[in-house]
Design a protein around this motif. Structure first.
Motif, short mmCIF file in Angstrom:
data_model
loop_
_atom_site.label_atom_id
_atom_site.label_comp_id
_atom_site.label_asym_id
_atom_site.label_seq_id
_atom_site.Cartn_x
_atom_site.Cartn_y
_atom_site.Cartn_z
N CYS A 86 0.81 -1.23 0.00
CA CYS A 86 0.00 0.00 0.00
C CYS A 86 0.84 1.27 0.00
O CYS A 86 0.38 2.32 0.43
N SER B 127 1.13 -10.61 3.50
CA SER B 127 0.82 -9.29 4.05
C SER B 127 -0.55 -9.27 4.73
O SER B 127 -1.44 -10.06 4.39
N ASP B 128 -0.69 -8.37 5.67
CA ASP B 128 -1.97 -8.16 6.33
C ASP B 128 -2.76 -7.16 5.49
O ASP B 128 -2.74 -5.95 5.74
N ILE B 129 -3.43 -7.66 4.47
CA ILE B 129 -4.13 -6.80 3.52
C ILE B 129 -5.39 -6.22 4.17
O ILE B 129 -6.30 -6.95 4.55
N ARG B 130 -5.41 -4.90 4.28
CA ARG B 130 -6.58 -4.24 4.89
C ARG B 130 -6.66 -2.80 4.37
O ARG B 130 -5.70 -2.26 3.85
N LYS B 131 -7.80 -2.21 4.57
CA LYS B 131 -8.04 -0.83 4.14
C LYS B 131 -7.43 0.14 5.15
O LYS B 131 -8.06 0.49 6.15
N ILE B 132 -6.20 0.58 4.90
CA ILE B 132 -5.58 1.58 5.76
C ILE B 132 -6.26 2.93 5.56
O ILE B 132 -6.47 3.69 6.49
N GLU C 26 -9.38 4.80 2.64
CA GLU C 26 -10.44 4.41 1.71
C GLU C 26 -9.91 4.11 0.31
O GLU C 26 -10.59 3.51 -0.52
N THR D 14 -6.91 2.42 -0.27
CA THR D 14 -6.00 1.27 -0.26
C THR D 14 -6.55 0.16 -1.15
O THR D 14 -7.72 -0.21 -1.03
N THR E 270 -7.18 -3.48 -2.00
CA THR E 270 -7.23 -4.72 -1.22
C THR E 270 -7.66 -5.93 -2.05
O THR E 270 -7.81 -7.02 -1.51
N ASP E 271 -7.87 -5.73 -3.34
CA ASP E 271 -8.23 -6.82 -4.24
C ASP E 271 -7.01 -7.20 -5.08
O ASP E 271 -6.40 -6.33 -5.71
N ASN F 290 -1.71 4.99 1.84
CA ASN F 290 -1.08 4.67 3.12
C ASN F 290 -1.30 5.75 4.17
O ASN F 290 -1.29 5.47 5.36
#
Length: 254
Positions: free
Chosen positions: A139, A162-167, A169, A171, A173-174, A197
């Motif tokens: 990200c 990785s810890d894929i998450r919405k950091i 709106e 980011t 994530t797909d 980020n």
């Protein structure tokens, strides 16, 4: 009597250090609660770290914090990194020309670590980035720039670890969207961080290869989004690609 597992002891010591680094000055009870250890165990760990000058205790608040010994160690590590010495004159020049903050990062597994930072004297806005701080590859502009220079299977491996998450709106994530982003970076020769980020901050980044020819470093120009419109990105693109070429000539890696 069964002896203590040395790996478990080391794990507890490093968890204590990592928590203090993240939280700042902390009391014994709070440390005990956060680490899930009884107070006597935490107290022994802290006393050991104090004896080795890694931790100090405030005589008034009785809270514990890390000492500046970690800064000395960090500086010693950074002083051994010749890429910093090579890139420093060029990133200073880039900061002056662009009027924005320039970062140099190094890859660290699934993260990028800031190893140098130059802020333009004309820049009145200070970013939260700091040398030693790490950010995820997936990200960040610098992370995506380095990933784009890697084989697709390596990119997928980093993504899966990785810890894929919405950091924010914005980011990505797909995985399919991310793979399309990588293809775009490869076509353009640079990556963008569109507030993925840090809200309100955009950056343009390029990867830099190590002396062994691996995409181990990256360079970025970061600024508040109101100074990073698409037209401004076009101007900065030429500057950062030119800086990449100069550094690559010095290291002999293209």
């Amino acid at each position: 009597m069964e002896s203590k597992n040395p790996i478990q002891v080391s794990e507890r010591i490093f968890h204590t250090i990592e928590y203090l680094a993240q939280s700042g000055p902390t009391g014994l009870q709070d440390l005990s609660n956060e680490l899930g250890l009884n107070k006597s165990t935490v107290h022994r760990i802290l006393n050991s770290l104090i004896c080795m000058d890694y931790v100090r205790q405030d005589t008034e608040t009785l809270k514990y914090s890390l000492s500046f010994k970690f800064c000395r160690i960090s500086n010693q590590i950074l002083s051994q990194n010749s890429m910093i010495d090579i890139a420093r004159p060029y990133i200073k020049q880039l900061a002056e020309r662009s009027g924005e903050t320039v970062h140099l990062v190094q890859i660290d597994h699934i993260h990028a670590v800031y190893i140098d930072k130059v802020e333009s004297p004309r820049n009145s806005v200070r970013l939260v980035s700091m040398v030693g701080k790490s950010i995820p590859l997936y990200c960040s502009g610098v992370g995506k720039a380095m990933l784009a220079d890697m084989p697709d299977e390596k990119i997928r491996s980093v993504w899966e670890q990785s810890d894929i998450r919405k950091i924010t709106e914005y980011t990505i994530t797909d995985l399919a969207d991310f793979q399309e982003e990588i293809r775009k970076i490869r076509r353009n020769g640079y990556s963008l961080d569109n507030e993925e980020n840090e809200p309100g901050v955009r950056c343009i980044a390029v990867s830099l290869k190590s002396f062994q020819g691996k995409p181990s470093y990256a360079l970025s120009i970061s600024a508040p989004k109101d100074r990073m419109e698409d037209s401004r990105i076009e101007e900065l693109k030429e500057m950062i690609l030119n800086t990449k070429e100069k550094i690559s000539q010095e290291t002999g890696s293209f």
